[in-house]
Design an enzyme around this catalytic site. Structure first.
Site, PDB file in Angstrom:
ATOM      1  N   ASP A 121      -0.243  -3.750   3.626  1.00  0.00           N
ATOM      2  CA  ASP A 121       0.626  -3.825   4.803  1.00  0.00           C
ATOM      3  C   ASP A 121       0.832  -5.270   5.249  1.00  0.00           C
ATOM      4  O   ASP A 121       1.900  -5.628   5.763  1.00  0.00           O
ATOM      5  CB  ASP A 121       0.028  -3.040   5.981  1.00  0.00           C
ATOM      6  CG  ASP A 121       0.113  -1.529   5.809  1.00  0.00           C
ATOM      7  OD1 ASP A 121       0.868  -1.063   4.932  1.00  0.00           O
ATOM      8  OD2 ASP A 121      -0.578  -0.811   6.563  1.00  0.00           O
ATOM      9  N   HIS A 165      -3.644   0.673  -1.824  1.00  0.00           N
ATOM     10  CA  HIS A 165      -3.002   0.533  -0.519  1.00  0.00           C
ATOM     11  C   HIS A 165      -3.806  -0.418   0.369  1.00  0.00           C
ATOM     12  O   HIS A 165      -3.248  -1.309   1.009  1.00  0.00           O
ATOM     13  CB  HIS A 165      -2.838   1.894   0.151  1.00  0.00           C
ATOM     14  CG  HIS A 165      -1.945   1.860   1.352  1.00  0.00           C
ATOM     15  ND1 HIS A 165      -0.623   1.502   1.275  1.00  0.00           N
ATOM     16  CD2 HIS A 165      -2.190   2.105   2.666  1.00  0.00           C
ATOM     17  CE1 HIS A 165      -0.086   1.539   2.484  1.00  0.00           C
ATOM     18  NE2 HIS A 165      -1.012   1.890   3.346  1.00  0.00           N
ATOM     19  N   TYR A 169      -9.187   1.938   1.034  1.00  0.00           N
ATOM     20  CA  TYR A 169      -8.656   3.154   0.403  1.00  0.00           C
ATOM     21  C   TYR A 169      -8.620   2.940  -1.109  1.00  0.00           C
ATOM     22  O   TYR A 169      -7.556   2.807  -1.718  1.00  0.00           O
ATOM     23  CB  TYR A 169      -7.251   3.486   0.925  1.00  0.00           C
ATOM     24  CG  TYR A 169      -7.190   3.762   2.415  1.00  0.00           C
ATOM     25  CD1 TYR A 169      -8.136   4.580   3.026  1.00  0.00           C
ATOM     26  CD2 TYR A 169      -6.188   3.217   3.201  1.00  0.00           C
ATOM     27  CE1 TYR A 169      -8.080   4.832   4.393  1.00  0.00           C
ATOM     28  CE2 TYR A 169      -6.123   3.479   4.569  1.00  0.00           C
ATOM     29  CZ  TYR A 169      -7.066   4.278   5.156  1.00  0.00           C
ATOM     30  OH  TYR A 169      -7.014   4.529   6.504  1.00  0.00           O
ATOM     31  N   ASP A 176       4.291   4.142   1.186  1.00  0.00           N
ATOM     32  CA  ASP A 176       4.471   3.079   2.180  1.00  0.00           C
ATOM     33  C   ASP A 176       4.236   1.703   1.548  1.00  0.00           C
ATOM     34  O   ASP A 176       4.929   0.731   1.847  1.00  0.00           O
ATOM     35  CB  ASP A 176       3.484   3.218   3.344  1.00  0.00           C
ATOM     36  CG  ASP A 176       3.242   4.636   3.807  1.00  0.00           C
ATOM     37  OD1 ASP A 176       3.315   5.565   2.984  1.00  0.00           O
ATOM     38  OD2 ASP A 176       2.939   4.821   5.000  1.00  0.00           O
ATOM     39  N   ARG A 246       9.280   9.660   6.232  1.00  0.00           N
ATOM     40  CA  ARG A 246       9.229   8.196   6.345  1.00  0.00           C
ATOM     41  C   ARG A 246       8.612   7.552   5.114  1.00  0.00           C
ATOM     42  O   ARG A 246       9.044   6.471   4.702  1.00  0.00           O
ATOM     43  CB  ARG A 246       8.495   7.748   7.613  1.00  0.00           C
ATOM     44  CG  ARG A 246       8.593   6.222   7.794  1.00  0.00           C
ATOM     45  CD  ARG A 246       8.389   5.779   9.218  1.00  0.00           C
ATOM     46  NE  ARG A 246       7.008   5.759   9.640  1.00  0.00           N
ATOM     47  CZ  ARG A 246       6.596   6.109  10.848  1.00  0.00           C
ATOM     48  NH1 ARG A 246       7.462   6.572  11.736  1.00  0.00           N
ATOM     49  NH2 ARG A 246       5.326   6.025  11.173  1.00  0.00           N
ATOM     50  N   SER A 247       7.625   8.204   4.530  1.00  0.00           N
ATOM     51  CA  SER A 247       7.026   7.600   3.334  1.00  0.00           C
ATOM     52  C   SER A 247       8.041   7.529   2.190  1.00  0.00           C
ATOM     53  O   SER A 247       8.115   6.521   1.482  1.00  0.00           O
ATOM     54  CB  SER A 247       5.780   8.380   2.906  1.00  0.00           C
ATOM     55  OG  SER A 247       6.102   9.648   2.385  1.00  0.00           O
ATOM     56  N   ILE A 248       8.847   8.564   2.033  1.00  0.00           N
ATOM     57  CA  ILE A 248       9.900   8.535   1.012  1.00  0.00           C
ATOM     58  C   ILE A 248      10.940   7.487   1.383  1.00  0.00           C
ATOM     59  O   ILE A 248      11.489   6.789   0.516  1.00  0.00           O
ATOM     60  CB  ILE A 248      10.538   9.930   0.854  1.00  0.00           C
ATOM     61  CG1 ILE A 248       9.474  10.948   0.423  1.00  0.00           C
ATOM     62  CG2 ILE A 248      11.673   9.890  -0.158  1.00  0.00           C
ATOM     63  CD1 ILE A 248       9.959  12.394   0.422  1.00  0.00           C
ATOM     64  N   GLY A 249      11.194   7.343   2.690  1.00  0.00           N
ATOM     65  CA  GLY A 249      12.109   6.309   3.149  1.00  0.00           C
ATOM     66  C   GLY A 249      11.621   4.911   2.819  1.00  0.00           C
ATOM     67  O   GLY A 249      12.401   4.041   2.389  1.00  0.00           O
TER      68      GLY A 249
END
Length: 405
Positions: A121, A165, A169, A176, A246-249
């Site tokens: 992130d 990620h 994790y 994402d 949203r994850s697919i986005g």
């Protein structure tokens, strides 16, 4: 007065000049000296000015009490950068620069950033640094860019070569993460290394496509655990149990943005365009009659499911940009228009002074952690729903710009 304070003062003067005096273009002055945002403006600027009105400094978005390096603010800065390039209005560039100077010090150190956390992130906000370095030649931004690139050099990977990620994790790839890391990685290697790492950028998509795609629906599951050790992971495939819009986005936005840096002659370009077409075909099947998409993509009107803003905006952006760039058939432009109209008609509210708000934004969602997130349908629908959450701000501007709304 510090440079940052000077920049902030200039920003506010420019904002007030634009909003108070140029009523034919942007706003007008009411009897109470309120900032009024004209409904005649395009949606992208109406949203940007509304954000700036609520949060004169970008770090104040989401009611943050102090500035921080943050992927959501990075997403917002990406949208402001594109808005600045479209409008040439200096207030948008100043808004970005002012934020950057609060999170990157004169030595190029990034606030609240720890490379050893190996959190993908943390890469995303770095995208704003390319243009800042190009325009200012301030070495702090180059130093910060190199720091983020160094993270990717040593970032832990799955056995098959995909970035974890986060270090906390292990062996997990989330959709994402493709948006958080891949566009920065592609832009860096294209800008500084003659594109030598583009194969590795493509590998990230290859791994996610290979391991998260559902053959029945064509949709991608939110995440994949290579070790298959997480309680949420399917013991045979390692995938999480549901489709989160949203994850697919995130994945689709990552594809269309990475392709900006993938030369036409690059052997992986066609592959990425094919991935975009495949996921677009699948996502289109689940578009509601309103033009929007549900929080849990394939579950429609199942009790508790709702039409969610950020995922819908991301799909609209990817569809529109995909058509504009020639990656997708023209039919997706109509679907994008339908989606954006659904957003503005169903999810946007407008105050008396013209300030606009985006509603029905999922505040956050993930897997594992403490308290534990199991990826169930019930989990996704019970996460907090907010108004003007930052996940729904940047993608709205990006979608509006692609559609010239």
């Amino acid at each position: 007065m510090t440079n940052r304070n000077k920049n902030y003062l200039v920003l506010m003067l420019l904002t007030c000049t634009l909003l108070f005096t140029n009523d034919k273009v942007t706003g007008q002055e009411s009897s109470k000296n309120e900032i009024v945002i004209s409904k005649d403006l395009k949606w992208s600027e109406r949203m940007a000015l509304s954000i700036m009105k609520r949060a004169p400094q970008a770090w104040q978005v989401d009611h943050n009490e102090k500035t921080k390096w943050d992927y959501k603010l990075g997403l917002l800065m990406t949208s402001f950068e594109k808005l600045h390039k479209k409008t040439n209005n200096p207030i948008y560039a100043a808004y970005i620069k002012d934020y950057a100077e609060t999170v990157v010090n004169t030595s190029g150190e990034i606030l609240n950033y720890k490379l050893e956390d190996y959190n993908i992130d943390n890469i995303n906000a770095g995208k704003m640094l390319f243009d800042l370095y190009s325009t200012t030649k301030d070495e702090r931004y180059l130093t910060a860019l190199k720091t983020l690139r160094k993270q990717l050099e040593t970032h832990p990977r799955t056995n098959s070569g995909g970035f974890w990620h986060k270090k906390i994790y292990p062996y997990q790839m989330w959709l994402d993460g493709l948006y958080m890391g891949a566009p920065f990685y592609a832009q860096y290697t294209a800008t500084f290394d003659q594109g030598k790492d583009l194969d590795d950028v493509a590998k990230q998509f290859e791994q996610v496509h290979l391991h998260t795609i559902d053959k029945k629906t064509g949709l991608l599951f939110h995440a994949w655990d290579e070790s298959k050790q997480m309680p949420w992971a399917n013991k045979e495939t390692g995938t999480s149990p549901n489709f989160w819009s949203r994850s697919i986005g995130w994945y689709m936005m990552a594809l269309v943005d990475v392709l900006d840096y993938m030369p036409k002659e690059h052997p992986k370009r066609k592959e990425l365009i094919q991935y975009l077409n495949e996921i677009s075909t699948a996502v289109a099947k689940y578009q509601d009659k309103s033009g929007l998409w549900f929080q849990v993509t394939d579950s429609g009107t199942k009790e508790g499911n709702y039409l969610e803003a950020s995922g819908s905006e991301m799909f609209v952006y990817a569809f529109a940009k995909g058509v504009n760039k020639g990656y997708l058939p023209s039919k997706y432009k109509k679907l994008a228009d339908k989606g954006f109209n659904g957003i503005t008609q169903k999810l946007i509210t407008v105050d008396a002074d013209g300030e606009i708000h985006i509603t029905q934004v999922c505040a956050s969602a993930g897997l594992g952690g403490n308290p534990y997130r199991d990826g169930s349908f019930e989990y996704y629908i019970k996460e907090k729903i907010k108004v003007d959450n930052s996940h729904g701000l940047g993608p709205f501007i990006l979608a509006a710009l692609e559609l010239e709304k």
